[in-house]
Design a protein around this motif. Sequence first.
Motif, PDB file in Angstrom:
ATOM      1  N   LYS A  40       0.824  -1.203   0.000  1.00 27.05           N
ATOM      2  CA  LYS A  40       0.000   0.000   0.000  1.00 27.05           C
ATOM      3  C   LYS A  40       0.864   1.261   0.000  1.00 27.05           C
ATOM      4  CE  LYS A  40      -4.416  -1.314   2.121  1.00 27.05           C
ATOM      5  NZ  LYS A  40      -5.336  -1.006   3.239  1.00 27.05           N
ATOM      6  N   GLN A  41       1.928   1.255   0.794  1.00 30.38           N
ATOM      7  CA  GLN A  41       2.817   2.400   0.824  1.00 30.38           C
ATOM      8  C   GLN A  41       3.461   2.620  -0.547  1.00 30.38           C
ATOM      9  OE1 GLN A  41       3.454   4.726   3.007  1.00 30.38           O
ATOM     10  NE2 GLN A  41       2.423   3.959   4.828  1.00 30.38           N
ATOM     11  N   ALA A  42       3.886   1.538  -1.183  1.00 32.97           N
ATOM     12  CA  ALA A  42       4.482   1.644  -2.508  1.00 32.97           C
ATOM     13  C   ALA A  42       3.468   2.191  -3.517  1.00 32.97           C
ATOM     14  CB  ALA A  42       5.002   0.282  -2.959  1.00 32.97           C
ATOM     15  N   TRP A  43       2.227   1.731  -3.420  1.00 33.40           N
ATOM     16  CA  TRP A  43       1.168   2.194  -4.313  1.00 33.40           C
ATOM     17  C   TRP A  43       0.899   3.675  -4.090  1.00 33.40           C
ATOM     18  CZ3 TRP A  43      -0.612   0.521  -8.647  1.00 33.40           C
ATOM     19  CH2 TRP A  43      -1.861   0.888  -9.118  1.00 33.40           C
ATOM     20  N   ALA A  44       0.952   4.126  -2.841  1.00 33.78           N
ATOM     21  CA  ALA A  44       0.727   5.540  -2.544  1.00 33.78           C
ATOM     22  C   ALA A  44       1.870   6.408  -3.061  1.00 33.78           C
ATOM     23  CB  ALA A  44       0.560   5.746  -1.037  1.00 33.78           C
ATOM     24  N   CYS A  45       3.073   5.846  -3.143  1.00 32.36           N
ATOM     25  CA  CYS A  45       4.259   6.612  -3.551  1.00 32.36           C
ATOM     26  C   CYS A  45       4.523   6.563  -5.054  1.00 32.36           C
ATOM     27  CB  CYS A  45       5.496   6.075  -2.832  1.00 32.36           C
ATOM     28  SG  CYS A  45       5.524   6.343  -1.057  1.00 32.36           S
ATOM     29  N   VAL A  46       3.612   6.015  -5.847  1.00 36.71           N
ATOM     30  CA  VAL A  46       3.911   5.732  -7.246  1.00 36.71           C
ATOM     31  C   VAL A  46       4.277   6.992  -8.028  1.00 36.71           C
ATOM     32  CG1 VAL A  46       1.473   5.843  -7.980  1.00 36.71           C
ATOM     33  CG2 VAL A  46       3.114   4.471  -9.288  1.00 36.71           C
ATOM     34  N   PHE A  47       3.616   8.121  -7.753  1.00 38.49           N
ATOM     35  CA  PHE A  47       3.947   9.363  -8.444  1.00 38.49           C
ATOM     36  C   PHE A  47       5.377   9.787  -8.108  1.00 38.49           C
ATOM     37  CE2 PHE A  47       4.260  13.301 -10.226  1.00 38.49           C
ATOM     38  CZ  PHE A  47       3.137  14.098 -10.343  1.00 38.49           C
ATOM     39  N   GLY A  48       5.664   9.899  -6.818  1.00 40.08           N
ATOM     40  CA  GLY A  48       6.986  10.339  -6.400  1.00 40.08           C
ATOM     41  C   GLY A  48       8.080   9.383  -6.829  1.00 40.08           C
TER      42      GLY A  48
END
Length: 331
Positions: A40-48
Motif C-alpha cells: 500500500k505504501q508503494a502504491w501511494a508513492c507511485v507518483f513520487g
Amino acid sequence: MQRATSLEQRIDAVAHRILQGAPIDGFRAGVVEFSVFVLKQAWACVFGAALLLAIVAARLWYPDDAALARNDALTLTAVAIQIAMLAFRLETGRELWVIVLFHLTGTAMELFKTDVGSWAYAADGILRIGGVPLFSGFMYAAVGSYMVRVHRLFDLGFTRYPRRWLTTVLAVAIYANFFTHHWFWDLRWVLVVCIVLLWSPTIMHARVWRRTLRLPLIAVFAGVSAFIYIAENIGTWAGAWAYPDQVESWQPVSLSKLSSWFLLMIISVVMVTWVYPPAPPAGPVENDEGADAAASAPSEIVQAPVTGAAPVPPEPPRRRRRRRAGAGLPS
C-alpha cells in the motif's frame, strides 16, 4: 473515506482472491499484514517514485549534448506521469485539484528560495520561470499525491484531532516563516513546539487489512519527513538541484533540512484536511492490548479491502422474539 478508483477496485478483487484463506493470527498472519502495508505504501508513492526514477535516469543516461535540455525533458516526463496517473485511474479528478494546489504553493516557494540563493538548478532549458525549471513543482505535487492517496488506501481515521482553524493558522505561520526567516528571527523551533503541543494527543488509525494500526500522529509526521529527506539526498546526488555546499562536490544534505521537511509536512497535512476533513475511525476500536476487537472472533471478521476501500458491514443477526411465560404458550 474516499472511494477507490476503478483500477484499485480490480486490484482489490485480485488481492482478495490471493489472500483468501490466509491465517488469522500467528507469524504468517503478521507477514501478510506487513506485506499489505508495504504494498500500500508503494502504491501511494507511485507518483513520487516514478519522478525520482526519471531524475536518476536522466543523471545516468541522458546525453549532455541532447537537443532537448535535461530539465525540459524532466518537465515533459513529469507531465506525462501526471497524465498517466489520471488516464490509468490511479488518481481521481478531485485529488488532482489538491495536487495542483501543492504544485502552485511549492513553485512559489521555489521562486523565492532560488532568488535568495538557498539552492539552485542548472541553467539549461526553456521550460522554466526565472531560475526554476517547471519540473520542480511536480516534486511538491508528488508529496501531495502521496498524502491524498495514503488517506484513501489506509482509510485513515483520527481521534482527538485538533480544530482545523487552529491547524490552518499554524500552517500559514509555517509557510510565512520559510520566507521571513531570511530577514527576521527564524521561528522554526517555536513552530515545532506548537506542532507538538497541538498534535501530540492525536492518534491515527490506519487500516491495513484485518488489522488497524494505532499510531501517534506526531511520529507519523517525523517518519514521513525522514523518507522525504532520503529522497532529497537522491535528488541532489542526481543533480536535479544543489545546495550551496554541494556545488563543488556532492555531499549528503544537511540534517537541519529534516526540520524543514517536518514543517513542510504540516503544510501538506493541513491542505489535505480542507479537502478530506479528518474523521474518526470507522471500524472497531482496538483494545488496550492493541489487537483489533474483530480479530478475536474469526467468524465475524470483516476483511477490509486491500486497497483501503471501506468494507461492507455484515448483516446484523436476526433477533429471536422471546415469548413471555403465562401468555397462553409454553414457557
